[in-house]
Design an enzyme around this catalytic site. Structure first.
Site, PDB file in Angstrom:
ATOM      1  N   ASN A   7      32.800  62.823  29.455  1.00 57.28           N
ATOM      2  CA  ASN A   7      31.831  63.726  30.073  1.00 57.28           C
ATOM      3  C   ASN A   7      32.574  64.451  31.189  1.00 57.28           C
ATOM      4  O   ASN A   7      32.790  63.892  32.268  1.00 57.28           O
ATOM      5  CB  ASN A   7      30.654  62.908  30.622  1.00 57.28           C
ATOM      6  CG  ASN A   7      29.571  63.784  31.207  1.00 57.28           C
ATOM      7  OD1 ASN A   7      29.740  65.005  31.325  1.00 57.28           O
ATOM      8  ND2 ASN A   7      28.464  63.189  31.576  1.00 57.28           N
ATOM      9  N   LYS A  14      34.241  61.592  33.420  1.00 58.84           N
ATOM     10  CA  LYS A  14      33.840  60.207  33.191  1.00 58.84           C
ATOM     11  C   LYS A  14      34.169  59.866  31.741  1.00 58.84           C
ATOM     12  O   LYS A  14      34.065  60.734  30.873  1.00 58.84           O
ATOM     13  CB  LYS A  14      32.326  60.052  33.411  1.00 58.84           C
ATOM     14  CG  LYS A  14      31.912  60.283  34.845  1.00 58.84           C
ATOM     15  CD  LYS A  14      30.453  59.941  35.036  1.00 58.84           C
ATOM     16  CE  LYS A  14      29.874  60.734  36.173  1.00 58.84           C
ATOM     17  NZ  LYS A  14      28.545  61.252  35.956  1.00 58.84           N
ATOM     18  N   ARG A  91      30.525  65.177  25.686  1.00 58.39           N
ATOM     19  CA  ARG A  91      29.175  65.633  25.991  1.00 58.39           C
ATOM     20  C   ARG A  91      29.264  67.112  26.382  1.00 58.39           C
ATOM     21  O   ARG A  91      30.090  67.494  27.207  1.00 58.39           O
ATOM     22  CB  ARG A  91      28.623  64.846  27.174  1.00 58.39           C
ATOM     23  CG  ARG A  91      27.313  65.415  27.637  1.00 58.39           C
ATOM     24  CD  ARG A  91      26.902  64.861  28.973  1.00 58.39           C
ATOM     25  NE  ARG A  91      25.634  65.440  29.344  1.00 58.39           N
ATOM     26  CZ  ARG A  91      25.307  65.768  30.581  1.00 58.39           C
ATOM     27  NH1 ARG A  91      26.159  65.578  31.564  1.00 58.39           N
ATOM     28  NH2 ARG A  91      24.136  66.286  30.837  1.00 58.39           N
ATOM     29  N   HIS A 180      18.884  66.748  28.172  1.00 61.77           N
ATOM     30  CA  HIS A 180      18.790  65.285  28.019  1.00 61.77           C
ATOM     31  C   HIS A 180      18.488  64.905  26.567  1.00 61.77           C
ATOM     32  O   HIS A 180      17.965  63.822  26.299  1.00 61.77           O
ATOM     33  CB  HIS A 180      17.666  64.673  28.885  1.00 61.77           C
ATOM     34  CG  HIS A 180      17.893  64.730  30.354  1.00 61.77           C
ATOM     35  ND1 HIS A 180      16.862  64.935  31.254  1.00 61.77           N
ATOM     36  CD2 HIS A 180      19.017  64.593  31.096  1.00 61.77           C
ATOM     37  CE1 HIS A 180      17.346  64.926  32.481  1.00 61.77           C
ATOM     38  NE2 HIS A 180      18.650  64.738  32.416  1.00 61.77           N
ATOM     39  N   LEU A 209      13.892  59.702  33.556  1.00 62.96           N
ATOM     40  CA  LEU A 209      13.724  59.923  34.994  1.00 62.96           C
ATOM     41  C   LEU A 209      14.974  59.466  35.741  1.00 62.96           C
ATOM     42  O   LEU A 209      15.127  58.287  36.075  1.00 62.96           O
ATOM     43  CB  LEU A 209      12.490  59.154  35.506  1.00 62.96           C
ATOM     44  CG  LEU A 209      11.190  59.339  34.709  1.00 62.96           C
ATOM     45  CD1 LEU A 209      10.088  58.452  35.275  1.00 62.96           C
ATOM     46  CD2 LEU A 209      10.757  60.796  34.711  1.00 62.96           C
ATOM     47  N   GLY A 210      15.887  60.394  35.979  1.00 64.47           N
ATOM     48  CA  GLY A 210      17.096  60.113  36.757  1.00 64.47           C
ATOM     49  C   GLY A 210      17.120  61.093  37.911  1.00 64.47           C
ATOM     50  O   GLY A 210      16.066  61.532  38.383  1.00 64.47           O
ATOM     51  N   ASN A 211      18.328  61.461  38.369  1.00 71.19           N
ATOM     52  CA  ASN A 211      18.389  62.529  39.379  1.00 71.19           C
ATOM     53  C   ASN A 211      17.806  63.816  38.801  1.00 71.19           C
ATOM     54  O   ASN A 211      17.070  64.534  39.452  1.00 71.19           O
ATOM     55  CB  ASN A 211      19.832  62.745  39.829  1.00 71.19           C
ATOM     56  CG  ASN A 211      20.274  61.651  40.764  1.00 71.19           C
ATOM     57  OD1 ASN A 211      19.547  61.294  41.692  1.00 71.19           O
ATOM     58  ND2 ASN A 211      21.437  61.087  40.517  1.00 71.19           N
ATOM     59  N   ARG A 241      15.801  69.353  42.533  1.00 71.06           N
ATOM     60  CA  ARG A 241      15.333  70.552  41.823  1.00 71.06           C
ATOM     61  C   ARG A 241      13.817  70.653  41.914  1.00 71.06           C
ATOM     62  O   ARG A 241      13.111  69.642  41.835  1.00 71.06           O
ATOM     63  CB  ARG A 241      15.743  70.512  40.352  1.00 71.06           C
ATOM     64  CG  ARG A 241      17.213  70.695  40.161  1.00 71.06           C
ATOM     65  CD  ARG A 241      17.597  70.611  38.688  1.00 71.06           C
ATOM     66  NE  ARG A 241      18.796  69.798  38.546  1.00 71.06           N
ATOM     67  CZ  ARG A 241      19.123  69.121  37.460  1.00 71.06           C
ATOM     68  NH1 ARG A 241      18.358  69.167  36.386  1.00 71.06           N
ATOM     69  NH2 ARG A 241      20.217  68.418  37.425  1.00 71.06           N
ATOM     70  N   ASP A 283      17.090  60.875  46.624  1.00 72.07           N
ATOM     71  CA  ASP A 283      17.316  59.615  45.901  1.00 72.07           C
ATOM     72  C   ASP A 283      16.043  58.764  45.954  1.00 72.07           C
ATOM     73  O   ASP A 283      15.541  58.447  47.035  1.00 72.07           O
ATOM     74  CB  ASP A 283      18.478  58.879  46.584  1.00 72.07           C
ATOM     75  CG  ASP A 283      18.907  57.652  45.796  1.00 72.07           C
ATOM     76  OD1 ASP A 283      19.966  57.713  45.170  1.00 72.07           O
ATOM     77  OD2 ASP A 283      18.155  56.649  45.805  1.00 72.07           O
ATOM     78  N   MET A 284      15.545  58.406  44.786  1.00 68.79           N
ATOM     79  CA  MET A 284      14.242  57.729  44.735  1.00 68.79           C
ATOM     80  C   MET A 284      14.234  56.402  45.488  1.00 68.79           C
ATOM     81  O   MET A 284      13.250  56.045  46.115  1.00 68.79           O
ATOM     82  CB  MET A 284      13.812  57.537  43.280  1.00 68.79           C
ATOM     83  CG  MET A 284      12.424  56.981  43.113  1.00 68.79           C
ATOM     84  SD  MET A 284      11.130  57.953  43.969  1.00 68.79           S
ATOM     85  CE  MET A 284      10.667  59.130  42.692  1.00 68.79           C
ATOM     86  N   ASN A 335      14.336  51.277  36.271  1.00 68.69           N
ATOM     87  CA  ASN A 335      14.447  50.322  37.386  1.00 68.69           C
ATOM     88  C   ASN A 335      13.281  50.281  38.359  1.00 68.69           C
ATOM     89  O   ASN A 335      13.278  49.465  39.264  1.00 68.69           O
ATOM     90  CB  ASN A 335      15.715  50.632  38.198  1.00 68.69           C
ATOM     91  CG  ASN A 335      16.958  50.469  37.359  1.00 68.69           C
ATOM     92  OD1 ASN A 335      17.142  49.421  36.743  1.00 68.69           O
ATOM     93  ND2 ASN A 335      17.772  51.496  37.296  1.00 68.69           N
ATOM     94  N   GLU A 385      23.582  57.309  26.452  1.00 71.43           N
ATOM     95  CA  GLU A 385      24.044  58.576  25.868  1.00 71.43           C
ATOM     96  C   GLU A 385      25.472  58.463  25.344  1.00 71.43           C
ATOM     97  O   GLU A 385      25.816  59.066  24.326  1.00 71.43           O
ATOM     98  CB  GLU A 385      23.941  59.685  26.919  1.00 71.43           C
ATOM     99  CG  GLU A 385      22.501  59.989  27.271  1.00 71.43           C
ATOM    100  CD  GLU A 385      22.333  60.675  28.613  1.00 71.43           C
ATOM    101  OE1 GLU A 385      22.247  61.903  28.630  1.00 71.43           O
ATOM    102  OE2 GLU A 385      22.283  59.979  29.639  1.00 71.43           O
TER     103      GLU A 385
HETATM  104  P1  ADP Z   1      21.683  60.655  36.788  1.00 71.60           P
HETATM  105  O1  ADP Z   1      20.653  61.674  36.443  1.00 71.60           O
HETATM  106  O2  ADP Z   1      22.614  61.108  37.874  1.00 71.60           O
HETATM  107  O3  ADP Z   1      22.369  60.024  35.599  1.00 71.60           O
HETATM  108  P2  ADP Z   1      20.387  58.065  37.106  1.00 71.60           P
HETATM  109  O4  ADP Z   1      19.811  57.996  35.742  1.00 71.60           O
HETATM  110  O5  ADP Z   1      21.469  57.098  37.449  1.00 71.60           O
HETATM  111  O6  ADP Z   1      20.852  59.510  37.495  1.00 71.60           O
HETATM  112  O7  ADP Z   1      19.178  57.879  38.143  1.00 71.60           O
HETATM  113  C1  ADP Z   1      19.365  58.004  39.520  1.00 71.60           C
HETATM  114  C2  ADP Z   1      18.035  57.818  40.203  1.00 71.60           C
HETATM  115  O8  ADP Z   1      17.524  56.507  39.886  1.00 71.60           O
HETATM  116  C3  ADP Z   1      18.102  57.901  41.714  1.00 71.60           C
HETATM  117  O9  ADP Z   1      16.999  58.634  42.216  1.00 71.60           O
HETATM  118  C4  ADP Z   1      17.997  56.447  42.119  1.00 71.60           C
HETATM  119  O10 ADP Z   1      17.446  56.271  43.415  1.00 71.60           O
HETATM  120  C5  ADP Z   1      17.035  55.933  41.068  1.00 71.60           C
HETATM  121  N1  ADP Z   1      17.033  54.485  41.004  1.00 71.60           N
HETATM  122  C6  ADP Z   1      18.039  53.643  40.638  1.00 71.60           C
HETATM  123  N2  ADP Z   1      17.639  52.358  40.774  1.00 71.60           N
HETATM  124  C7  ADP Z   1      16.386  52.377  41.245  1.00 71.60           C
HETATM  125  C8  ADP Z   1      15.415  51.385  41.601  1.00 71.60           C
HETATM  126  N3  ADP Z   1      15.687  50.089  41.505  1.00 71.60           N
HETATM  127  N4  ADP Z   1      14.195  51.796  42.025  1.00 71.60           N
HETATM  128  C9  ADP Z   1      13.904  53.106  42.141  1.00 71.60           C
HETATM  129  N5  ADP Z   1      14.759  54.092  41.819  1.00 71.60           N
HETATM  130  C10 ADP Z   1      15.978  53.737  41.388  1.00 71.60           C
END
Ligand code: ADP
Length: 405
Positions: A7, A14, A91, A180, A209-211, A241, A283-284, A335, A385
């Site tokens: 990637n 990566k 990717r 995605h 649901l990631g960044n 975003r 960051d969540m 998570n 992925e």
């Molecule tokens: P990317 O889109 O960069 O691949 P990821 O899929 O790794 O991102 O997701 C990152 C997000 O997941 C961040 O907002 C992070 O805070 C959140 N996150 C990771 N672990 C937890 C957790 N235990 N509880 C809540 N949010 C989490």
């Protein structure tokens, strides 16, 4: 057969090396700060050996050389010789309308990826640099490309067209593509396997649901609609975003604040979402911590994130006229029991009921978190992925057809 998955970003690379006999990860690593001062490299092997280093890595070719040096490192490597890499899968974020599934790299494919630079200016040039670097360092090794957009090419025009003059679509390919896709594809297949039901019979919503965040309505295994659009900016609220907004805001804010095109684009992509509303972080995990300390901005950011996702789930349930399975994946989706709980507690009208203990339990395997009497199955399915890219690459180099994708 060993398959290397890459990637490549503008300043990072990566990678993961798979042994496809058992799909095991032999090693994974990353090169960061390519072309900047003090590039950082890190690699860990499947058996737990780690190595990191700081050095000057000027471009992607140097990054690929460094990666191969680590993979063949006498003490920390996993290969005796780079010749043990049978193929490389990349990717690629944007495949436009040209690519409906993964393909082997040819000069024509590279030309197509280049012609899509305008649609993904931050990503596609870096991916092409990665492909060229591998070509230079590992000549003759077959390469494949797997597109984030390909899975969504099954969307009907009712989903992918914008209600603007169609000349913009004809001339500039302005339409919705979705992203995605590799993740939505992978988790929907895993979910069907887990449920022991044919994917073709299922109405599913997958929430990545990631960044970056997106959700997809998957009807009979095919993407029917998805929340990201021409670019990954549309749809759900994300870390930095904005997601959906009234397009009239763009010229209005530009006029009022005297912003350039670059500035407004940067504002919507990098300074909006959770970060803008909370005022502290995109960051969540940090949002959740601040919320627990009573931070009002973090509370609003959290509530908006949940509310907007719930609206999409409602809309997609209507779009498919029903729902069999709701799937959560990626950093937040996998998570955070709290987010899943907040989202689902507003969806009882659809017959969605979580089991609190199942929702709290952690595991790396797909799992059910809905109650036994829930009309809709709610699942957590960890995404992968890289494995999907390795599988596609493997199938392509063996000449197996991937026409079902
Ligand atoms: P990317 O889109 O960069 O691949 P990821 O899929 O790794 O991102 O997701 C990152 C997000 O997941 C961040 O907002 C992070 O805070 C959140 N996150 C990771 N672990 C937890 C957790 N235990 N509880 C809540 N949010 C989490």
């Amino acid at each position: 057969m060993n398959i290397l998955v890459i990637n490549a970003g503008s300043s990072s690379l990566k990678y993961q090396l798979f042994d496809m006999t058992d799909e095991k990860v032999l090693a994974k690593g990353r090169v960061e700060r390519i072309g900047l001062d003090s590039s950082i490299v890190f690699q860990e092997t499947g058996d737990g050996r780690e190595i990191s280093d700081v050095s000057e890595i000027l471009d992607h070719t140097a990054a690929v050389r460094k990666m191969l040096a680590l993979l063949t490192h006498p003490e920390h490597g996993v290969l005796a010789d780079p010749g043990e890499i049978a193929a490389v899968g990349h990717r690629v974020v944007h495949g436009g309308e040209s690519f409906k599934h993964s393909v082997l790299v040819t000069p024509e494919v590279k030309r197509e990826i280049r012609s899509l630079f305008d649609l993904a200016p931050l990503h596609n040039p870096a991916h092409l640099a990665g492909i060229n670097a591998v070509e230079e360092v590992l000549p003759g090794v077959p390469q494949a490309v797997v597109f984030d957009t390909a899975f969504h090419q099954t969307m009907p025009p009712t989903s992918y067209m914008y209600a603007i003059p169609t000349v913009l679509y004809r001339r500039h390919k302005i339409r919705r593509y979705g992203f995605h896709g590799t993740s939505h594809d992978y988790v929907s297949r895993r979910a069907a396997e887990f449920l022991g039901r044919p994917l073709e019979e299922l109405k599913m919503i997958t929430c990545h649901l990631g960044n970056g965040a997106s959700c997809t309505a998957i009807l009979g295994g095919k993407s029917y609609d998805t929340s990201m659009g021409m670019t990954p900016l549309e749809g759900l609220m994300m870390g930095t975003r904005s997601g959906d907004l009234d397009p009239a805001i763009v010229p209005y804010a530009m006029g009022k604040e005297d912003l350039t095109l670059y500035e407004i684009s940067s504002m919507l992509n990098k300074h909006s979402g959770l970060l803008a509303i909370s005022g502290i972080s995109g960051d969540m995990r940090e949002i959740l911590e601040a919320m627990d300390r009573g931070h009002e901005g973090a509370r609003l950011a959290y509530d908006m994130f949940v509310y907007r996702l719930r609206k999409y789930i409602g809309a997609y349930t209507a779009a498919m006229d029903g729902l069999d399975a709701l799937v959560f994946t990626a950093g937040i989706g996998e998570n955070s029991p709290r987010i899943r709980q907040s989202v689902c507690e507003g969806l009882t009208f659809f017959g969605i009921r979580l089991d609190p203990a199942r929702n709290e339990a952690a595991s790396d395997d797909p799992r059910r978190i809905s109650a036994d009497d829930s009309r809709v199955e709610v699942l957590v399915v960890p995404t992968n992925e890289e494995l999907m890219i390795a599988r596609d690459t493997h199938a392509l180099v063996r000449g197996a057809v991937t026409a079902d994708r």
